[in-house]
Design an enzyme around this catalytic site. Structure first.
Site, mmCIF file in Angstrom:
data_model
loop_
_atom_site.group_PDB
_atom_site.id
_atom_site.type_symbol
_atom_site.label_atom_id
_atom_site.label_comp_id
_atom_site.label_asym_id
_atom_site.label_seq_id
_atom_site.Cartn_x
_atom_site.Cartn_y
_atom_site.Cartn_z
ATOM 1 N N CYS A 1 38.936 24.309 19.154
ATOM 2 C CA CYS A 1 39.881 24.594 20.470
ATOM 3 C C CYS A 1 41.537 24.277 19.948
ATOM 4 O O CYS A 1 41.936 24.705 21.079
ATOM 5 C CB CYS A 1 39.475 23.504 21.394
ATOM 6 N N CYS B 1 37.337 20.816 24.964
ATOM 7 C CA CYS B 1 37.011 21.317 23.605
ATOM 8 C C CYS B 1 35.490 21.846 23.878
ATOM 9 O O CYS B 1 34.560 21.010 24.154
ATOM 10 C CB CYS B 1 37.043 20.267 22.593
ATOM 11 N N CYS C 1 38.829 15.392 17.217
ATOM 12 C CA CYS C 1 39.619 16.295 18.137
ATOM 13 C C CYS C 1 39.990 15.562 19.431
ATOM 14 O O CYS C 1 39.036 15.033 19.988
ATOM 15 C CB CYS C 1 38.632 17.477 18.537
ATOM 16 N N TYR D 1 -4.501 2.653 8.456
ATOM 17 C CA TYR D 1 -3.768 1.624 7.820
ATOM 18 C C TYR D 1 -3.292 0.755 9.099
ATOM 19 O O TYR D 1 -2.647 -0.277 8.745
ATOM 20 C CB TYR D 1 -2.677 2.164 7.062
ATOM 21 N N LYS E 1 2.905 4.671 0.986
ATOM 22 C CA LYS E 1 3.094 4.905 2.336
ATOM 23 C C LYS E 1 2.842 6.581 2.261
ATOM 24 O O LYS E 1 3.523 7.379 1.544
ATOM 25 C CB LYS E 1 4.766 5.017 2.505
ATOM 26 N N LYS F 1 11.173 2.797 -0.201
ATOM 27 C CA LYS F 1 11.050 4.067 -0.411
ATOM 28 C C LYS F 1 11.079 4.431 -2.181
ATOM 29 O O LYS F 1 11.836 3.610 -2.802
ATOM 30 C CB LYS F 1 12.239 4.667 0.416
ATOM 31 N N ASP G 1 2.488 10.556 3.096
ATOM 32 C CA ASP G 1 3.849 11.373 3.697
ATOM 33 C C ASP G 1 3.061 12.576 4.727
ATOM 34 O O ASP G 1 2.693 13.413 4.226
ATOM 35 C CB ASP G 1 4.557 12.154 2.539
ATOM 36 N N GLU H 1 0.733 -1.171 -0.093
ATOM 37 C CA GLU H 1 0.001 0.002 -0.017
ATOM 38 C C GLU H 1 0.949 1.279 0.011
ATOM 39 O O GLU H 1 2.129 1.263 0.549
ATOM 40 C CB GLU H 1 -0.933 0.127 1.346
ATOM 41 N N CYS I 1 41.657 21.205 15.661
ATOM 42 C CA CYS I 1 40.371 21.372 15.720
ATOM 43 C C CYS I 1 39.939 22.787 15.747
ATOM 44 O O CYS I 1 40.562 23.611 16.201
ATOM 45 C CB CYS I 1 39.881 20.786 17.099
HETATM 46 S S1 IVH Z 1 2.341 0.846 9.065
HETATM 47 C C1 IVH Z 1 3.782 -1.057 13.036
HETATM 48 N N1 IVH Z 1 1.458 1.934 6.939
HETATM 49 O O1 IVH Z 1 5.319 5.813 8.246
HETATM 50 C C2 IVH Z 1 3.628 -0.293 11.497
HETATM 51 N N2 IVH Z 1 2.869 3.262 8.092
HETATM 52 O O2 IVH Z 1 8.246 5.452 8.569
HETATM 53 C C3 IVH Z 1 3.129 0.989 11.508
HETATM 54 N N3 IVH Z 1 3.004 5.629 7.359
HETATM 55 O O3 IVH Z 1 5.526 6.049 11.636
HETATM 56 C C4 IVH Z 1 3.103 1.698 10.538
HETATM 57 N N4 IVH Z 1 1.859 5.266 5.622
HETATM 58 O O4 IVH Z 1 3.467 7.337 10.269
HETATM 59 C C5 IVH Z 1 2.157 2.151 8.075
HETATM 60 N N5 IVH Z 1 0.531 2.675 4.895
HETATM 61 C C6 IVH Z 1 1.329 2.941 5.959
HETATM 62 C C7 IVH Z 1 1.712 4.080 6.146
HETATM 63 C C8 IVH Z 1 2.647 4.335 7.268
HETATM 64 C C9 IVH Z 1 2.713 6.090 6.259
HETATM 65 C C10 IVH Z 1 4.214 6.325 8.205
HETATM 66 C C11 IVH Z 1 3.606 6.006 9.882
HETATM 67 C C12 IVH Z 1 5.159 5.462 10.300
HETATM 68 C C13 IVH Z 1 6.084 5.816 9.169
HETATM 69 C C14 IVH Z 1 7.243 5.195 9.412
#
Ligand code: IVH
Length: 705
Positions: free
Chosen positions: A431, A452, A446, A235, A127, A323, A129, A125, A428
């Protein structure tokens, strides 16, 4: 009546009575407000009661009650949001940056479970932002919303969450207790409109939708949040009184049925190929989705398997974020500065002509170390990723998530003729001490140690930072100032500030930016941190290589600070049972172990630790899940072949139950779990009269049979 007497005029007995009264009245007001949704007093009256309580506590610190309202979490105060301890920790995710790392993740999961690769299915799914939020429903009613915070404790943003239209306030057919977790975000269209409105009103513009969402959710006035169009995708979940389903995919469907928005690009995948194909599909749609995403999250579908896989200290073993490649931009390198960190490392920082990368203006980037800049190591060999970077060059910068910007490439065709190779300093810059590079170390350090100023200040900044002592009102800026004025030179000095400057507070009050109230608040904030958890204290010390996750592991292993300190001293020779025990902790390698032991055996560092600890009350570390665990605190050794689980799983499970897992049998061993083929360890255990169990016996003992 004690409530009529000015705080300064209270006798000790009156102060005691008044604190008791305030504890009662404030608790009742909290219940009326949070639980019954029917406040009986105004916010201002509530704040005044709390302020009175805090003032009395600061005059009579020894009278502070165990149920003091100043420690009560969950109530919004005038200074900020109340704190919420999450019933189930909010985790973050490990990252994969390419297909190979996704394949390794699947390989790891299958290996851990002892199943053939290809036999585990995953959901995939987007992720989102944004920022994560945990919504707590009791008997279908939304009772609390909390931000992630440090994962253990977040901020109470209930009133703000109630203004978000994607968040139902009432659920039908929900489990009695249900914590729904997901992401708060802002759509591109809403973000553009908000920034236009802000510009028209001469207000601050937001750099990107994520910042706008975070800034909008964390408004003290929920009417401001209401005017900001926020959205929410569900989610995940936290505490539950009954399971939502047997699989991740079905659980998400259930959340949708309950009335939450769930992401329609969530797909069930049976193989790595399907996961990667779905990733590419989402990546292609990324620009037209209408909201920001920064990758794809894969989660093991079967919730029973998720349970077996469990968690590392901050991330689940059953999920990973794949990512998207970072955004790139070309700009000019205007200079190279050298910063000195808390461990003395000289870090080169690129000063860049400002450029926008992924919605954020970047003007600095890390240059790692001198070899990276030179492109060659100290023996003159070309190094991997080494760039030959010179001031005046055109460089390509990238950002991946929250990570510090880095340099991806240098355009040699545009190099000015005047650009000379960068000469890395051997003194350094702070210092003047020698900056030494030890054999095998990529970093120059250093040698000034605590003399320092840069190292001392950076150590102090780390000490007061969020994951460490997190002292309100004592941030990086104040620490720098106090250090410069000679008020604090090490962490212990923070705890004697009141003694030294508190009376009359003339000196602090005379300082720009400080009044009686803020000085008092600072002393109070410091006092409130005199009781501290083992793991926070260890992390705060800023020992090289010892981060937050390692500190948690160590705290859980040793439980009590005194036992840990003693063990570190016993391990000073880097040998013997205490040294072996340190190395046996999953996640603690030799480099970190050496660093720890050195910190506790070097005179100057030890003296600093001792002086600090004398001011503190150190809490014992909680053993996760170990309440009522039959093996909490026991030392267990596994040997021979295990048939129902892999060795890694057995070890993680035992540790989650509060046991210590060791690799060798000794007098300290409580249980030996011996599978077929067990040899010398079983013999030794018999000789020592240690309890020996087979795999089934062990599973029965821990209730997993
Ligand atoms: S699952 C135990 N699913 O990404 C697992 N997280 O980098 C809980 N996030 O802190 C996270 N979309 O804020 C999950 N589809 C998704 C997500 C997601 C965004 C965020 C979430 C998490 C962060 C980690």
């Amino acid at each position: 009546m004690t409530d009529k007497i000015a705080v300064e005029n209270l006798t000790e007995q009156e102060a005691r009575d008044e604190l008791a009264r305030l504890a009662r009245v404030i608790a009742a007001a909290n219940t009326a407000y949070h639980t019954d949704d029917a406040p009986e007093i105004s916010d201002a009256e509530f704040d005044a009661l709390k302020a009175r309580n805090n003032r009395i506590e600061s005059l009579f610190p020894h009278l502070k009650r165990p149920d003091s309202p100043s420690d009560v979490v969950g109530a919004p105060t005038a200074e900020g949001f109340g704190k919420v301890k999450h019933a189930v920790r909010m985790m973050s995710l490990g990252n994969a940056f390419d297909d190979v790392e996704v394949s390794e993740f699947d390989g790891f999961v299958c290996g851990y479970l002892g199943q053939p690769v290809g036999s585990v299915s995953y959901t995939a799914e987007p992720k989102i932002d944004g920022l994560s939020l945990s919504l707590r429903y009791e008997r279908g009613k939304l009772v609390q919303a909390a931000t992630r915070g440090d994962g253990e404790t977040g901020e109470n943003v209930t009133e703000n969450a109630k203004t978000i239209s994607d968040i139902p306030r009432q659920l039908a057919d929900a489990p009695e207790i249900l914590e729904v977790r997901g992401e708060v975000y802002m759509s591109h269209a809403d973000f553009d409109a908000l920034n236009q409105r802000q510009a028209a009103q001469n207000e601050k513009q937001f750099a990107n939708p994520r910042n706008a969402a975070a800034g909008s959710l964390r408004q003290l006035d929920s009417e401001i949040t209401r005017a900001r169009p926020l959205r929410f995708f569900a989610y995940s979940w936290g505490e539950l009184s009954t399971a939502l389903a047997e699989t991740q995919f079905e659980a998400i469907k259930r959340l949708k049925k309950l009335g939450f928005q769930t992401n329609s690009l969530t797909k069930l995948c049976q193989s790595q190929d399907e996961m990667l194909a779905h990733y590419r599909m989402i990546e292609q749609q990324r620009a037209t989705l209408g909201y920001d995403i920064d990758g794809v999250v894969y989660k093991v579908n079967d919730l029973k398997l998720q349970g077996r896989l469990g968690f590392r200290s901050t991330t689940p073993r059953w999920a990973i974020a794949h990512k998207f490649p970072a955004e790139l931009a070309w700009t000019r390198l205007e200079g190279i500065d050298i910063q000195v960190g808390r461990t003395g490392a000289l870090s080169p920082v690129a000063r860049l002509q400002p450029v926008t990368v992924g919605g954020v203006v970047v003007s600095n980037a890390t240059l790692h170390n001198e070899d990276y800049i030179a492109g060659r190591d100290s023996k003159g060999n070309q190094i991997r990723d080494g760039k030959d970077i010179r001031v005046g060059d055109w460089v390509q910068v990238y950002r991946a998530g929250d990570v510090i910007p880095k340099i991806a490439d240098v355009d040699l065709s545009k190099r000015p003729e005047t650009a000379d190779p960068f000469i890395f300093p051997d003194k350094c810059p702070e210092c003047g001490s020698d900056a030494i590079r030890e054999e095998g170390d990529a970093v120059r350090r250093c040698a000034g140690g605590i003399i320092c100023p840069a190292q001392a200040v950076e150590k102090l900044k780390h000490f007061v930072s969020r994951g460490a002592f997190d002292i309100e009102g004592l941030g990086a800026k104040q620490v720098e100032q106090f250090y410069k004025d000679g008020w604090i030179s090490g962490p212990a000095d923070i705890f004697t500030l009141r003694e030294r400057f508190g009376s009359g507070m003339q000196q602090l009050k005379n300082r720009e930016g400080w009044g009686e109230k803020s000085a008092n608040n600072l002393f109070q904030a410091i006092d409130s941190k005199r009781t501290i958890s083992f793991s926070r204290l260890l992390f705060a010390l800023g020992i090289r290589h010892v981060g937050e996750a390692a500190s948690t592991l160590i705290a859980r292993h040793y439980g009590q600070w005194g036992l840990f300190e003693q063990a570190m001293q016993n391990a000073a020779g880097l040998s013997g049972p205490d040294w072996e025990e340190l190395l046996s902790i999953d996640g603690i390698g030799e480099v970190m172990a050496r660093s720890l032991v050195t910190a506790f055996s070097q005179d100057s560092e030890r003296a600093g630790i001792d002086a600090l600890v004398a001011h503190l009350d150190i809490e014992e570390a909680e053993q996760p899940d170990s309440a009522g665990s039959p093996v909490a605190g026991q030392t267990v050794v596994f040997t021979g072949t295990l048939e129902k689980m892999t060795r890694a799983e057995a070890k993680a499970r035992a540790e989650a139950l509060g046991a210590k897992v060791s690799g060798s049998v000794s007098k300290k061993t409580d249980i030996l779990v011996a599978g077929p083929g067990a040899g010398s360890k079983e013999k030794k255990a018999k000789e020592l009269g240690i309890r020996i169990l087979d795999e089934n016996g062990w599973l029965t003992l821990i209730g997993d049979a």
